[in-house]
Write an enzyme that holds these catalytic residues in place. Structure first.
Site, PDB file in Angstrom:
ATOM      1  N   GLN A 184      38.109 -21.237  -9.715  1.00 33.27           N
ATOM      2  CA  GLN A 184      37.063 -20.265  -9.397  1.00 33.27           C
ATOM      3  C   GLN A 184      35.751 -20.977  -9.041  1.00 33.27           C
ATOM      4  O   GLN A 184      35.280 -21.830  -9.787  1.00 33.27           O
ATOM      5  CB  GLN A 184      36.868 -19.317 -10.593  1.00 33.27           C
ATOM      6  CG  GLN A 184      35.868 -18.206 -10.353  1.00 33.27           C
ATOM      7  CD  GLN A 184      36.324 -17.197  -9.286  1.00 33.27           C
ATOM      8  OE1 GLN A 184      37.490 -16.813  -9.231  1.00 33.27           O
ATOM      9  NE2 GLN A 184      35.410 -16.784  -8.427  1.00 33.27           N
ATOM     10  N   ASP A 210      44.308 -19.714  -2.511  1.00 35.13           N
ATOM     11  CA  ASP A 210      43.007 -19.219  -2.045  1.00 35.13           C
ATOM     12  C   ASP A 210      42.827 -19.526  -0.556  1.00 35.13           C
ATOM     13  O   ASP A 210      41.913 -19.004   0.076  1.00 35.13           O
ATOM     14  CB  ASP A 210      41.861 -19.886  -2.828  1.00 35.13           C
ATOM     15  CG  ASP A 210      41.178 -18.919  -3.790  1.00 35.13           C
ATOM     16  OD1 ASP A 210      41.315 -17.697  -3.601  1.00 35.13           O
ATOM     17  OD2 ASP A 210      40.507 -19.401  -4.715  1.00 35.13           O
ATOM     18  N   LYS A 232      41.666 -10.953 -11.609  1.00 32.41           N
ATOM     19  CA  LYS A 232      42.814 -11.591 -10.954  1.00 32.41           C
ATOM     20  C   LYS A 232      43.985 -11.675 -11.930  1.00 32.41           C
ATOM     21  O   LYS A 232      45.122 -11.365 -11.574  1.00 32.41           O
ATOM     22  CB  LYS A 232      42.423 -12.987 -10.437  1.00 32.41           C
ATOM     23  CG  LYS A 232      41.455 -12.913  -9.253  1.00 32.41           C
ATOM     24  CD  LYS A 232      40.838 -14.249  -8.889  1.00 32.41           C
ATOM     25  CE  LYS A 232      39.754 -14.043  -7.817  1.00 32.41           C
ATOM     26  NZ  LYS A 232      38.999 -15.255  -7.472  1.00 32.41           N
TER      27      LYS A 232
END
Ligand code: NAD
Length: 294
Positions: free
Chosen positions: A97, A120, A53
């Site tokens: 994460q 997200d 990412k």
């Protein structure tokens, strides 16, 4: 004929488009998009996802910040990091994460992220907005799949789609996106899960199958009708002594036997995974332009 849905190549194309956008923004004196990623502990898979990412941010000309902490960080300390990111005007969006260590409540963490920075798309506010067809950060993996179906010109309207798996981050939002009134949408969706009675009977009726279970080779050729579109979300490790690291990654689909029956299919790796990262970048670009929340 089987067509491969090449997520890797498509993601590169989209990243180049994003990089062009960022150049224009910078040339006009606008703000450089800035994504932060929080990585807790030393899980190898999580570390590699986050690395990817961050690397993708750099490719697109974004600023990126990686915040790494040990697995024994307290929940309070993590929530304080999130508070700092929520309040930092230079950070447009950030991700924490998953999975997190057991002593940290993932729900609490998700709720602590400001919805306007939740790139997200996991916060219930974004989920609810998505479900009602309002502007929202769409969850990265389902959004990536929508992009892929769109760019490959795959007709979804009126099709019967079977989603396998009902998680909050993949299966459930996928079922909502494919059933809503939109260009990629208008499907009749069946959401299946571990309690579904006769799964093969369901999948055999599907024009489009989205497999998001987390079990290697779960979807076999006898479960797929001729000409179906098959999207494989799964990422599973199987032992492979011929590889230096001792394993290889495979999806939830028995690719070798399902591919000849399908009209389109995603490989693993190189299918859905790279598109997930691209979605995150697109959401961050939207965040920096305040497109969803002004
Ligand atoms: P999850 O474990 O949260 O959910 C799995 C789902 O599968 C559950 O809803 C469960 O009901 C269903 N299931 C389990 N056994 C079943 C069975 N026998 N029959 C029917 N359904 C069954 O998983 P998740 O977070 O949705 O992830 C699924 C897979 O996708 C994992 O392999 C994960 O690593 C992968 N994944 C990939 C990406 C990507 O970017 N490519 C992103 C997220 C998740």
């Amino acid at each position: 004929m089987t067509n491969i849905l090449d997520g890797k190549a498509l993601a590169e194309t989209i990243k180049k488009e994003i990089a062009e956008e960022v150049k224009k923004i910078k040339a006009a004196g606008g703000k450089t998009p800035h994504l932060a990623a929080v990585l807790i502990g030393d899980d190898a898979a999580s570390a590699s996802y986050v690395r990817n990412k961050v690397r993708s941010c750099e490719q697109c000309g974004f600023h990126s910040t990686l915040i790494k902490r040990e697995a024994d960080i307290s929940e309070v300390d993590l929530l304080n990091i999130i508070k700092g990111l929520n309040e930092n005007p230079d950070i447009d969006g950030f991700i924490v994460q998953l999975p997190l260590p057991n002593h940290i409540d993932e729900e609490k963490v998700t709720l602590a992220i400001a919805p306007e920075k939740d790139v997200d798309g996991f916060h219930p506010i974004n989920f609810g907005r998505m479900a009602q067809g309002m502007p929202a950060y769409l969850p990265a993996t389902p959004y990536g799949i929508v992009q892929m179906l769109d760019r490959y010109g795959i007709e979804t309207s009126g099709k019967h789609c079977v989603v396998i798996g009902r998680s909050n981050i993949v299966g459930t939002p996928m079922s909502i996106l494919l059933s809503r009134k939109a260009k990629v949408g208008n499907c009749t969706v069946t959401l299946t899960h571990s309690r579904t009675k006769d799964l093969p009977a369901e999948t055999r009726r599907a024009d489009i199958i989205i497999a998001a279970i987390g079990r290697a080779y779960f979807l076999t050729a006898d479960m797929v009708k001729e000409g179906a579109v098959v999207v494989d979300v799964g990422i599973n490790r199987v032992d492979d002594a011929s590889r230096k690291r001792g394993y290889r990654l495979v999806g939830d689909v028995d690719f070798e036997h399902v591919a000849p029956k399908s009209s389109y299919i995603t490989p693993v790796p190189g299918g859905v995974g790279p598109m997930t990262v691209t979605s995150l970048l697109m959401n961050t670009l939207k965040a920096s332009r305040k497109e969803i929340y002004s």
